[in-house]
Design an enzyme around this catalytic site. Structure first.
Site, PDB file in Angstrom:
ATOM      1  N   ARG A  95      43.426  39.127  34.596  1.00 38.60           N
ATOM      2  CA  ARG A  95      42.653  38.584  35.789  1.00 38.60           C
ATOM      3  C   ARG A  95      41.020  39.059  35.549  1.00 38.60           C
ATOM      4  O   ARG A  95      40.849  40.521  35.272  1.00 38.60           O
ATOM      5  CB  ARG A  95      43.126  39.044  37.007  1.00 38.60           C
ATOM      6  CG  ARG A  95      44.571  38.728  37.346  1.00 38.60           C
ATOM      7  CD  ARG A  95      44.717  39.480  38.830  1.00 38.60           C
ATOM      8  NE  ARG A  95      46.210  39.056  39.135  1.00 38.60           N
ATOM      9  CZ  ARG A  95      46.853  38.272  39.791  1.00 38.60           C
ATOM     10  NH1 ARG A  95      46.388  37.021  39.884  1.00 38.60           N
ATOM     11  NH2 ARG A  95      48.293  38.082  39.868  1.00 38.60           N
ATOM     12  N   ARG A 141      49.448  34.398  38.696  1.00 37.69           N
ATOM     13  CA  ARG A 141      49.480  33.555  39.837  1.00 37.69           C
ATOM     14  C   ARG A 141      48.146  33.817  40.784  1.00 37.69           C
ATOM     15  O   ARG A 141      47.671  34.905  40.717  1.00 37.69           O
ATOM     16  CB  ARG A 141      50.393  34.355  40.857  1.00 37.69           C
ATOM     17  CG  ARG A 141      51.055  33.554  41.869  1.00 37.69           C
ATOM     18  CD  ARG A 141      52.252  33.840  42.538  1.00 37.69           C
ATOM     19  NE  ARG A 141      53.304  33.390  41.891  1.00 37.69           N
ATOM     20  CZ  ARG A 141      54.136  34.324  41.561  1.00 37.69           C
ATOM     21  NH1 ARG A 141      54.181  35.579  41.531  1.00 37.69           N
ATOM     22  NH2 ARG A 141      55.331  33.738  40.856  1.00 37.69           N
ATOM     23  N   HIS A 166      50.984  40.516  30.041  1.00 38.63           N
ATOM     24  CA  HIS A 166      50.404  41.469  31.291  1.00 38.63           C
ATOM     25  C   HIS A 166      49.608  42.559  30.609  1.00 38.63           C
ATOM     26  O   HIS A 166      49.136  43.327  31.385  1.00 38.63           O
ATOM     27  CB  HIS A 166      51.268  41.690  32.254  1.00 38.63           C
ATOM     28  CG  HIS A 166      50.999  42.279  33.527  1.00 38.63           C
ATOM     29  ND1 HIS A 166      51.231  43.735  33.755  1.00 38.63           N
ATOM     30  CD2 HIS A 166      50.429  41.999  34.607  1.00 38.63           C
ATOM     31  CE1 HIS A 166      50.916  43.965  34.892  1.00 38.63           C
ATOM     32  NE2 HIS A 166      49.990  42.816  35.571  1.00 38.63           N
ATOM     33  N   TYR A 205      40.756  49.590  43.058  1.00 34.99           N
ATOM     34  CA  TYR A 205      42.018  49.788  42.267  1.00 34.99           C
ATOM     35  C   TYR A 205      41.886  51.134  41.645  1.00 34.99           C
ATOM     36  O   TYR A 205      41.142  51.235  40.790  1.00 34.99           O
ATOM     37  CB  TYR A 205      42.520  48.883  41.386  1.00 34.99           C
ATOM     38  CG  TYR A 205      43.067  47.468  42.009  1.00 34.99           C
ATOM     39  CD1 TYR A 205      42.206  46.952  43.430  1.00 34.99           C
ATOM     40  CD2 TYR A 205      43.699  46.516  41.405  1.00 34.99           C
ATOM     41  CE1 TYR A 205      42.688  45.751  44.015  1.00 34.99           C
ATOM     42  CE2 TYR A 205      43.839  45.083  41.692  1.00 34.99           C
ATOM     43  CZ  TYR A 205      43.448  44.832  43.204  1.00 34.99           C
ATOM     44  OH  TYR A 205      43.570  43.793  43.783  1.00 34.99           O
ATOM     45  N   ARG A 213      53.994  52.701  45.382  1.00 34.56           N
ATOM     46  CA  ARG A 213      52.855  52.309  46.391  1.00 34.56           C
ATOM     47  C   ARG A 213      53.661  51.227  47.189  1.00 34.56           C
ATOM     48  O   ARG A 213      53.764  51.306  48.286  1.00 34.56           O
ATOM     49  CB  ARG A 213      51.851  51.514  45.548  1.00 34.56           C
ATOM     50  CG  ARG A 213      50.700  51.059  46.826  1.00 34.56           C
ATOM     51  CD  ARG A 213      49.839  50.133  46.421  1.00 34.56           C
ATOM     52  NE  ARG A 213      50.214  48.783  46.141  1.00 34.56           N
ATOM     53  CZ  ARG A 213      49.915  48.253  45.057  1.00 34.56           C
ATOM     54  NH1 ARG A 213      49.180  48.641  43.910  1.00 34.56           N
ATOM     55  NH2 ARG A 213      50.457  46.812  44.809  1.00 34.56           N
ATOM     56  N   HIS A 240      47.144  51.747  41.827  1.00 36.89           N
ATOM     57  CA  HIS A 240      47.432  50.708  40.823  1.00 36.89           C
ATOM     58  C   HIS A 240      47.892  51.234  39.305  1.00 36.89           C
ATOM     59  O   HIS A 240      48.439  50.398  38.535  1.00 36.89           O
ATOM     60  CB  HIS A 240      46.479  49.891  40.678  1.00 36.89           C
ATOM     61  CG  HIS A 240      46.754  48.331  39.908  1.00 36.89           C
ATOM     62  ND1 HIS A 240      46.212  48.199  38.544  1.00 36.89           N
ATOM     63  CD2 HIS A 240      47.535  47.430  40.341  1.00 36.89           C
ATOM     64  CE1 HIS A 240      46.681  47.114  38.048  1.00 36.89           C
ATOM     65  NE2 HIS A 240      47.457  46.421  39.289  1.00 36.89           N
TER      66      HIS A 240
END
Length: 716
Positions: free
Chosen positions: A382, A412, A442, A475, A571, A599
């Site tokens: 992203r 997504r 990822h 984050y 989290r 994160h």
């Protein structure tokens, strides 16, 4: 110790989706927390709404698909998809009721008290405000909106996913004699216009009204030949979970583009409607969208609370917001040396957003213009809307460097954005890869290959978070910059595997999913059991976003039963249960919900006193360990290990924003009476500022003494 089958019982696991609802409830608690500043509370309420939208479109949609397909296999908690949907529906209704209770009973009155009046309905406008609203409609709204009537010649229109709309019942002004016929019409509230409209101030008090209220007030101007019987806002959520057959897709990019368009036609899985909506109107919507009562949400307030993030951005209320955090400089780069020279001095630990993300951007920028750099290879999952990293990669290709970029098209809700970047990178001359068949890529890694006097040197950045300069300010993430030869070899192997399917026979230090990462974690957990049996202390600390992999959970139960002390900082979703006699009595779970979104993934193993720490992109979830290309790397330099351990220990000491998981599967804040308050995120901010000030002081002293300030010695 119980045998392995004992650790697999359904009652030892929490359902993943219900655990997620608990997480969103924890976020909502921050919106209700009176110790938070008012506009921060608005922001948290907005986040709960955004979270719930995605949850419905993906997770609830996926369960609906399972039910339609007749899938009856039970999850790790023993629930079928149908049973999950029923429980989730109950939980979502409670959550929505709680959201609007917080809005109506607490936040709205507080806004008024602070001089901002939120006008909930157009009928409450005074004469001057009404005149302003009507003129605004004529000049700004009327030219944009499109009224859509439904009759025998005009079928029910496509209502797009997540859009806000106004439904109306109409009656012709000059119809035939006898029983009058009611017609249906709908108007989409245009997203291109601001949803919050500020009215002229009155007696020093500011007032706002929502765009849908302005349209509703003037809707008769859109249907001149009709009387308006009633008009009410509504909103739908559709199934947005893309199913892509990659083996059949000749061109993955084109296939995803095609699927994105189909999101607008997905099955309707939630209908939100104003709670005062006319029953006749609601009946039409339910019929057209083919939805049952249990997925209809009667909303007591404005639909789609994500607009509160825009309200948060209003000027003039800075005293009701936290002071904007400015990430502090990374000490290792506070000199005149280039980025490669600084990395040569030793591995550099990064902690965002407490420390600036700029060195990561500069890493790619300097590589793009450095004549000694031969190649840049990077994964992008992203990226931000105007990404400086993507711009630097394009520049590098234009400068004749070998640039290979893996753009994960299947990230997504970022699919469209990533398609745009992929095309731009290809046009600039980059070699763009779209990942491995059936797997999402990822991992977060960037490799720079540089020609130097002693030969080729590989510089690597690895991290827990995306290469996104925007989210890096919001984050919490960690990373390492290194030129370690063994890691450089592994990094090259990662990219060769991604681009050419060539996996090396031997790996040095990096650990990859889905190849052997799960087995590695299980073996590290089992190693702690062995140390306990040998009389050593067994200890595991693991920080992640989510924990729901049954194999990992069973390994943790086994370790707990053997006497290993386990502290988990999770989290979001946690399917593990604490306090089960003989099973999980040695496990604690805490969730931290604060200003920044937690994160980072950090894993600590005591290892008989010679502790090891790993960081990486993977949560302990089946999707990360089995269906994604993930990367976990060791933290080896002692100073950096201590920094990572400090993060873990500080978060374990947090008694302000941390909530502990209880044996009854609920989360509860700790009793802070008589204790020193520890807000881990605030402490990290304070420490970063303190370090920056100390660095500045040292530099000033060096200049005063006529010395060159060198925070770290250059390599020989």
């Amino acid at each position: 110790m119980p045998d392995d089958r004992e650790f697999q019982k359904y009652e030892y696991f929490q359902n993943r989706e219900l655990s997620w609802l608990q997480f969103n409830t924890r976020v909502l608690e921050e919106a209700k927390d009176k110790t938070n500043l008012l506009f921060e509370r608005l922001k948290f309420l907005s986040i709960t709404a955004s979270n719930l939208d995605e949850f419905v479109m993906v997770r609830v949609a996926s369960l609906k698909d399972m039910v339609h397909a007749g899938y009856t296999k039970r999850d790790i908690a023993g629930m079928t998809a149908e049973e999950q949907l029923e429980r989730i529906g109950e939980g979502m209704h409670r959550l929505v009721d709680s959201q609007y209770s917080a809005w109506n009973r607490s936040l709205l009155p507080l806004l008024k008290k602070e001089g901002l009046v939120f006008i909930p309905h157009h009928e409450l406008l005074d004469e001057k405000q009404a005149a302003f609203v009507d003129e605004y409609f004529e000049t700004s709204v009327y030219p944009v909106v499109t009224p859509m009537a439904v009759d025998s010649s005009r079928p029910f229109p496509l209502i797009r996913n997540k859009t806000l709309n106004i439904a109306a019942l109409l009656k012709k002004k000059k119809g035939k004699e006898g029983k009058s016929v009611l017609d249906f019409a709908t108007v989409q509230v245009p997203a291109v216009l601001p949803r919050i409209v500020e009215l002229p101030p009155k007696d020093g008090v500011r007032s706002v009204i929502l765009l849908e209220e302005i349209i509703e007030r003037n809707i008769s101007k859109l249907f001149l030949n009709y009387d308006i019987v009633c008009a009410h806002p509504y909103r739908i959520m559709r199934n947005a979970d893309l199913t892509i057959d990659e083996e059949e897709a000749e061109d993955l990019l084109k296939e995803i583009e095609r699927k994105l368009k189909r999101r607008q036609w997905g099955e309707v899985i939630r209908l939100e409607a104003e709670d005062s909506m006319d029953k006749r109107l609601l009946k039409i919507l339910k019929k057209e969208f083919a939805v049952k009562d249990e997925v209809v949400y009667a909303i007591n307030g404005p639909l789609d609370l994500t607009f509160l993030m825009k309200l948060y951005g209003m000027d003039g209320f800075d005293h009701l917001k936290l002071k904007k955090w400015v990430p502090q400089p990374v000490p290792e780069f506070a000199n005149e040396d280039d980025i490669f020279t600084n990395i040569k001095k030793g591995d550099i630990f990064l902690h965002h957003p407490y420390q600036s993300f700029d060195p990561v951007v500069e890493f790619v920028k300097q590589a793009a213009s450095d004549p000694q750099v031969l190649a840049i290879k990077q994964t992008l999952y992203r990226v931000s809307g105007n990404s400086p990293i993507v711009a630097a990669l394009a520049k590098a290709a234009e400068n004749g460097k070998q640039v290979s970029v893996l753009v994960e098209l299947k990230a997504r809700f970022d699919e469209e954005n990533n398609i745009i970047w992929a095309k731009k990178l290809e046009q600039a001359g980059c070699h763009v890869i779209y990942g491995l068949l059936g797997l999402k890529t990822h991992c977060k890694i960037c490799l720079v290959v540089r020609r130097e006097e002693e030969g080729i040197c590989r510089y690597v950045h690895m991290a827990t978070g995306n290469y996104n300069d925007s989210t890096a300010k919001l984050y919490t993430d960690t990373g390492i910059m290194t030129c370690d030869e063994a890691i450089g070899e592994d990094a090259s192997a990662v990219f060769n595997m991604l681009s050419g399917y060539s996996e090396p026979l031997v790996w040095n230090k990096l650990i990859l999913a889905p190849l052997w990462l799960k087995n590695k974690f299980v073996s590290l957990i089992e190693r702690e059991i062995k140390f306990v049996k040998q009389g050593y202390e067994g200890r595991i600390i693991a920080k992640m976003n989510s924990l729901c992999d049954p194999v990992i959970i069973q390994a943790l139960y086994k370790a707990s039963a053997a006497g290993v002390k386990i502290d988990l900082i999770v989290r979001g979703i946690c399917c593990l249960k604490v306090g089960i006699e003989g099973i999980s009595e040695n496990i604690s779970v805490r969730s931290i919900v604060g200003t920044f979104l937690e994160h980072s993934r950090i894993f600590y193993f005591e290892n008989g006193g010679d502790y090891e720490i790993y960081m990486g992109s993977a949560d302990w979830m089946p999707r990360n360990l089995d269906r994604r290309v993930e990367l976990v790397f060791p933290v080896e330099v002692q100073e950096n290990k201590e920094k990572a351990l400090h993060i873990l220990e500080t978060e374990l000491a947090d008694n302000v924003k941390a909530r502990l998981l209880l044996p009854n599967d609920t989360y509860e804040k700790q009793d802070k009476r008589g204790k020193v308050l520890v807000d881990s995120q605030q402490q990290f901010c304070d420490e970063a500022v303190k370090a920056a000030k100390a660095l500045k002081k040292e530099k000033k002293a060096a200049e005063a003494a006529g010395r060159v300030f060198i925070p770290r010695e250059s390599p020989e």
